[in-house]
Design an enzyme around this catalytic site. Sequence first.
Site, mmCIF file in Angstrom:
data_model
loop_
_atom_site.group_PDB
_atom_site.id
_atom_site.type_symbol
_atom_site.label_atom_id
_atom_site.label_comp_id
_atom_site.label_asym_id
_atom_site.label_seq_id
_atom_site.Cartn_x
_atom_site.Cartn_y
_atom_site.Cartn_z
ATOM 1 N N GLY A 90 0.827 -1.199 0.000
ATOM 2 C CA GLY A 90 0.000 0.000 0.000
ATOM 3 C C GLY A 90 0.863 1.251 0.000
ATOM 4 O O GLY A 90 0.830 2.040 -0.920
ATOM 5 N N PHE A 91 1.639 1.424 1.070
ATOM 6 C CA PHE A 91 2.548 2.575 1.212
ATOM 7 C C PHE A 91 1.784 3.899 1.175
ATOM 8 O O PHE A 91 2.358 4.939 0.873
ATOM 9 C CB PHE A 91 3.637 2.559 0.126
ATOM 10 C CG PHE A 91 4.255 1.211 -0.091
ATOM 11 C CD1 PHE A 91 5.007 0.617 0.899
ATOM 12 C CD2 PHE A 91 4.064 0.528 -1.282
ATOM 13 C CE1 PHE A 91 5.564 -0.641 0.716
ATOM 14 C CE2 PHE A 91 4.617 -0.732 -1.480
ATOM 15 C CZ PHE A 91 5.372 -1.312 -0.483
ATOM 16 N N GLY A 132 6.696 1.227 10.697
ATOM 17 C CA GLY A 132 6.435 1.133 9.261
ATOM 18 C C GLY A 132 7.093 2.226 8.436
ATOM 19 O O GLY A 132 7.482 2.010 7.300
ATOM 20 N N GLU A 133 7.194 3.402 8.982
ATOM 21 C CA GLU A 133 7.690 4.529 8.192
ATOM 22 C C GLU A 133 9.100 4.938 8.639
ATOM 23 O O GLU A 133 9.855 5.543 7.886
ATOM 24 C CB GLU A 133 6.722 5.713 8.308
ATOM 25 C CG GLU A 133 5.326 5.170 8.394
ATOM 26 C CD GLU A 133 4.191 6.047 7.904
ATOM 27 O OE1 GLU A 133 3.362 6.369 8.744
ATOM 28 O OE2 GLU A 133 4.114 6.374 6.715
ATOM 29 N N ILE A 164 9.419 -4.430 20.510
ATOM 30 C CA ILE A 164 9.311 -5.072 19.202
ATOM 31 C C ILE A 164 8.573 -6.397 19.415
ATOM 32 O O ILE A 164 9.060 -7.284 20.110
ATOM 33 C CB ILE A 164 10.701 -5.297 18.585
ATOM 34 C CG1 ILE A 164 11.405 -3.943 18.373
ATOM 35 C CG2 ILE A 164 10.597 -6.078 17.273
ATOM 36 C CD1 ILE A 164 10.695 -2.970 17.453
ATOM 37 N N GLY A 179 1.273 -6.493 4.142
ATOM 38 C CA GLY A 179 2.565 -7.145 3.970
ATOM 39 C C GLY A 179 3.481 -6.765 5.123
ATOM 40 O O GLY A 179 4.645 -7.147 5.184
HETATM 41 MO MO1 MOS Z 1 1.075 5.302 5.303
HETATM 42 S S1 MOS Z 1 1.667 6.762 3.988
HETATM 43 O O1 MOS Z 1 0.611 6.172 6.671
HETATM 44 O O2 MOS Z 1 -0.215 4.613 4.544
#
Ligand code: MOS
Length: 718
Positions: free
Chosen positions: A226-227, A684-685, A609, A454
């Site tokens: 997705g991203f 994630g980011e 984690i 994912g």
């Molecule tokens: Mo992410 S850019 O917060 O889907």
Amino acid sequence: MRSVDREDGPVKVTGAATYAADHHPDGLAYGYLLTSTVARGTILAMDTAQAEKAPGVIAIYTPFHPLELRPYAKEENGELTPPIQNTDVRYYGQAIGLVVAETFEQARDAAALVSTRCDAERPRASFTDGLPSAVGTSVVDVLADGVSSIDEALDAGDVTVTATYTTPAETHVAMEPHATVAFWTGDQVTVHTATQGVRLVVDRLSETLAMDPARFRVINPYVGGGFGNKWDMWPHTPLTVAAARALGRPVKTVLTREQVFTVVGHRPLTAQTVSLSAARDGTLVAVKNDGVSSKSASNGFHEQPANLSLALYGSANLHVSRKAVTLDVPATTIMRAPGESNGSFALESALDELAGELGMDPVDLRRKNDTPVHPATGLPWSSKHLAECYTVGAERFGWSRRSPRPGTVTDGDWLVGLGMATATYGAGRGQASINVRLRDDGRAVVSGTAADLGTGQSTVFAVLAADRLGIPVGRVVPELGDSATPPAANAGGSGSTSTNGPAVQLAADAAKEALVKLATEHEKSPFHGQEVTFSAGEVRSGGDGMPFGELLTSLGVAAVEATATSPRNPVRDHAFRSFGAHFCEVRVNRWTGEPRVTRWSCVVDAGTIVNATTARSQIVGGVVMGIGQALLEDLRIEPETGRFGNATMADYLVPINADIPPIDVEFLNYPDTLLSDLGARGIGELGNVGAAAAVANAVHNATGKRIRDLPITLDKLL
Ligand code: MOS
């Protein structure tokens, strides 16, 4: 820290996982989008006569024969208005119609027979040309007592650097193209659609179809990346759902790869002019960042890349401004680490430039300006171990081998440089509800509307529930992506584990309680009327234990279940952020200018984690995306036409395996107990933030060339 394989790995690699486009309800018809071939103007006419006579065609919807859709009630990151409700063209590749036919090929071929006449205007397509007339949105100044302006503060430092950094438009290119399948049963509709959150789709569809949310069931357990580009709902989805209603049969629309580039939003272009001023010992006295983002005429989203400059390094004086340039291009939207991905390229490059001017090691400069409180609000950080990230990373990477003099280390034909940057991303905990069902087969089903793009989120569900229930991870069945389950966090903003994780724990506890109650109160229970506990997957009384599955079977009860809600984080007197440090080695070919990233270490301070295996993959993925951002990614807007010049996967370059070195990832794993009992922030980011700057800083160390304009292609190094 546990290290557990993906629970969904086997179904994904064997092809058993069903993605949105894999659904084929009986009587399925196929939709194909018509898209605009000018970037700005008005559609005067669309001739569909020939297409209507083409084999298999069922219906053609256009602004002249629309499907009725209501305006969206609230602004999200997608388009402001639903598709084909008027004749306005706001960008090249805009959805201007839907052809529905018996097969995909028939729909596609018929689409080619539709001719469209437009009154076209010259589009606004150059960010650079638009910069002088960028529109201001807001300014933040935090100034020390007695200081009247940021420029006065900048003048007071011993050493000042000022430079402008620019980043191009980028696009997510998730592996799975967007697809929607919709079928109606009476006044209920079931929708399979690629999304970062099924509830997002329910909300948007209920607005535009003017229907009660309870009439929608959105089911999408698997997502092929997705991203950010599957956060909002894009035009093909409401068109497909409305067409299925109008035609009384199921409809599937899958975007072609080229359509994904324009029908779905992209990351805006940015320009940031950064000034840093420091005392001789490296202490920052002023940080100024004037940031500008592009934005589409079709929606309101733009980045505020300068914001990160308010939140990372301590300085008595801070100034940030945000402006936007409107272009006639596809929607601008969130992409991995929105704001901070671009923001960190400028800030972390500028820090490196300042270190050079001061003759200071870049790690020492960052250490000097590490701060226990949020630089702009003064709130203490909930849990911050950034200094340890620098120390551990420098040690693992061998930072001491870096030459402070750029362009002095060579290996044959290659110039070798080392670079580093800080990684960071905002953290938080929202409200989430989760259901845990203990079944008579000894399995525990954990369900909620979360999404796994994912990322490993479903495995996180399995690990947390298994630990709470004392059963093997393999006996937990995570069920994500169904709007009929309790409302959990959508996948975005690095917030899935921090928000859903505590709810999974609470729901597992509640399910245990429900089982204990059943064991004590059920007349046929061997534990009837006794003092009962639950541990290691068993109901116990004194020395006697019985696995919960056996107990349920013996009672003829299929399952006991409980739903629990974990509230939004109530703590307001602390600031929350994840931190980390990137270190990398880059080699630049002396003759061709080709840059190659050859080593990487990343140390992460993101709280607890939950699963090191999938967490590591998240960091690696972020770094890979950062390497792409640094060296390859560049969505080109043709200035004359407003068309994307490289809207194919052959032309829009992303890293392949051969571009990526081994990536070493280390987690500090300090629980953030002010955020939740679980103590997990987000990852994630984080891995993406700072990664491009680390590459740019290493390129400078290798060559002496400071590239402030991404991507760093070889022509810029010759
Ligand atoms: Mo992410 S850019 O917060 O889907």
